[in-house]
Design a protein around this motif. Structure first.
Motif, PDB file in Angstrom:
ATOM      1  N   ASN A 190      59.832 -63.672  -4.220  1.00  0.00           N
ATOM      2  CA  ASN A 190      59.501 -64.857  -5.016  1.00  0.00           C
ATOM      3  C   ASN A 190      60.682 -65.381  -5.816  1.00  0.00           C
ATOM      4  O   ASN A 190      60.939 -66.595  -5.842  1.00  0.00           O
ATOM      5  N   LEU A 191      61.397 -64.480  -6.488  1.00  0.00           N
ATOM      6  CA  LEU A 191      62.544 -64.934  -7.287  1.00  0.00           C
ATOM      7  C   LEU A 191      63.647 -65.478  -6.390  1.00  0.00           C
ATOM      8  O   LEU A 191      64.382 -66.387  -6.784  1.00  0.00           O
ATOM      9  N   ALA A 194      67.235 -60.916  -7.058  1.00  0.00           N
ATOM     10  CA  ALA A 194      66.775 -60.839  -5.673  1.00  0.00           C
ATOM     11  C   ALA A 194      67.658 -59.905  -4.859  1.00  0.00           C
ATOM     12  O   ALA A 194      67.170 -59.087  -4.069  1.00  0.00           O
ATOM     13  N   MET A 195      68.971 -60.013  -5.050  1.00  0.00           N
ATOM     14  CA  MET A 195      69.905 -59.136  -4.334  1.00  0.00           C
ATOM     15  C   MET A 195      69.735 -57.687  -4.771  1.00  0.00           C
ATOM     16  O   MET A 195      69.822 -56.761  -3.954  1.00  0.00           O
ATOM     17  N   MET A 246      69.279 -64.014   3.130  1.00  0.00           N
ATOM     18  CA  MET A 246      68.046 -63.839   2.387  1.00  0.00           C
ATOM     19  C   MET A 246      67.098 -65.021   2.594  1.00  0.00           C
ATOM     20  O   MET A 246      65.887 -64.858   2.668  1.00  0.00           O
ATOM     21  N   ALA A 247      67.657 -66.222   2.693  1.00  0.00           N
ATOM     22  CA  ALA A 247      66.811 -67.400   2.894  1.00  0.00           C
ATOM     23  C   ALA A 247      66.194 -67.412   4.288  1.00  0.00           C
ATOM     24  O   ALA A 247      65.071 -67.885   4.480  1.00  0.00           O
ATOM     25  N   GLY A 307      57.301 -55.048  -8.753  1.00  0.00           N
ATOM     26  CA  GLY A 307      58.262 -55.960  -9.368  1.00  0.00           C
ATOM     27  C   GLY A 307      59.519 -56.142  -8.531  1.00  0.00           C
ATOM     28  O   GLY A 307      60.081 -57.241  -8.470  1.00  0.00           O
ATOM     29  N   VAL A 308      59.947 -55.086  -7.872  1.00  0.00           N
ATOM     30  CA  VAL A 308      61.119 -55.164  -7.000  1.00  0.00           C
ATOM     31  C   VAL A 308      60.828 -56.070  -5.804  1.00  0.00           C
ATOM     32  O   VAL A 308      61.651 -56.921  -5.436  1.00  0.00           O
ATOM     33  N   THR A 309      59.651 -55.912  -5.213  1.00  0.00           N
ATOM     34  CA  THR A 309      59.260 -56.784  -4.100  1.00  0.00           C
ATOM     35  C   THR A 309      59.164 -58.237  -4.550  1.00  0.00           C
ATOM     36  O   THR A 309      59.584 -59.150  -3.828  1.00  0.00           O
ATOM     37  N   PHE A 310      58.614 -58.459  -5.730  1.00  0.00           N
ATOM     38  CA  PHE A 310      58.507 -59.816  -6.289  1.00  0.00           C
ATOM     39  C   PHE A 310      59.892 -60.424  -6.472  1.00  0.00           C
ATOM     40  O   PHE A 310      60.109 -61.608  -6.208  1.00  0.00           O
TER      41      PHE A 310
END
Length: 371
Positions: free
Chosen positions: A92-93, A324-325, A163-164, A85-88
């Protein structure tokens, strides 16, 4: 299983064991999503504290910091359960958050700063990123990925740009975190330095700098949107409004920047080797989320959506980006940042000096020519 049993239990084996593959996948994601969601909500609430707002410390910055605190303390005991979930969240988020970020912009913003403002933003972006790549690898001896990530954060919009750029650059978590840390340090410094420079100039009448001109200068050179708002409001509401518009035009350049960067990297041997190591084809990585970002900004420019809808979706987008952060912070170890040493910070410091001095020269020169 015999035929009779099959007729009695026609559902897939995964369903009999507790759900369809989709449900099973969701169950694996939930612990990590709950963790990043909790950190995000705490960060957003803390971001509403007046002192933090006044000093340009946004919910996204707080989410990274809180994520690092948890990641370097108790997360090791829950990583096996929460890892998916953390990776997602941080992958993804993040992409969804960048797409919805377009609701904060309109194409009309470009008209509000004029061609001079657009030229200033583009020149600051290109010169800062170019300096980061050259100085980072040739002078400070950094790897190209770290240099590019620091350059992206310094030249466009801080942590969100880092991040992008990560999926295009193929950076590691520690490289991303080092870049984000430099953005936080020098972006926060800018909040206090810029107003001081403005008041010193007003006191000694060194140059003609109106609140609007100061706003364009701040918006075209300060890292984060929240930091731009804070540095502008100290001067005046007019300065803050102009600064935000100039900043948003700079943010809008994120999409073409990522596409051009991806096209360039697809030709480099290092990128091809990295792609092959990941089992992928070494071609142009189309950042579809960046195109979605432009499309959403275009939709917002048409003013078709009710203001209440835009406000609610923007609030939801803040949650997505904060998650995401938080995911990034959770997977970043302090030891990795220590291992990176002082070189990334030194590069970011040089870029900061360039943004202040070179950025002002760019503002003055282009305003003189086109203003």
């Amino acid at each position: 299983m015999n035929t009779a049993a099959a007729h009695l239990n026609p559902l897939p084996a995964t369903t009999a064991k507790g759900g369809t593959p989709t449900v099973a996948r969701l169950r694996k994601l939930l612990p990590g999503l709950a963790l990043t969601g909790a950190i995000a909500l705490v960060s957003i609430q803390m971001g509403n504290i007046g002192w933090l707002q006044a000093n340009g410390i946004s919910a996204l910055t707080l989410a990274i910091v809180l994520g690092m605190v948890v990641g370097n303390t108790v997360y090791a005991r829950m990583g096996a359960v929460a890892g998916d979930g953390v990776t997602f969240s941080k992958a993804n988020l993040l992409r969804l958050g960048i797409i919805l970020y377009g609701l904060r912009l309109t194409f009309q913003d470009i008209g509000n700063v004029g061609w001079a403002g657009v030229a200033i933003d583009a020149t600051v972006l290109c010169s800062t990123f170019g300096l980061a790549c050259f100085l980072g690898t040739k002078v400070f001896g950094l790897d190209s990925k770290t240099a590019m990530l620091i350059g992206a954060g310094s030249s466009i919009c801080g942590a969100a740009a880092v991040m992008a750029a990560e999926p295009v650059v193929r950076g590691r978590a520690e490289q991303v975190m080092v870049a984000v840390a430099t953005v936080v340090v020098f972006g926060t410094t800018a909040i206090f330095l810029y107003p001081v420079l403005y008041h010193l100039n007003a006191q000694y009448h060194l140059i003609d700098l109106s609140p609007s001109a100061y706003g364009v200068f701040a918006g075209s050179t300060i890292h984060e949107v929240a930091q731009v708002v804070a540095a502008g409001r100290v001067i005046s509401e007019q300065a803050a409004n102009t600064a935000v518009i100039a900043k948003m035009v700079r943010v809008m350049m994120l999409a073409p920047f990522l596409i051009i960067l991806s096209a360039y990297l697809s030709r480099t041997p290092e990128h091809k080797a990295s792609a092959l190591a990941d089992g992928k084809k070494a071609g142009i990585v189309i950042p579809w989320f960046a195109l979605g970002f432009v499309a959403v900004a275009g939709l917002n420019s048409l003013a078709l959506l009710p203001a209440a809808v835009v406000r609610h979706v923007t609030d939801a987008d803040t949650v997505l980006l904060a998650m995401a952060m938080a995911g990034l912070g959770l997977t970043t170890h302090v030891s990795a940042i220590r291992k990176a040493g002082m070189k990334p910070l030194a590069l970011a410091a040089v870029l900061f000096v360039w943004l202040v001095c070179g950025g002002f020269a760019i503002n003055a020169g282009i305003t003189y020519l086109l203003g």
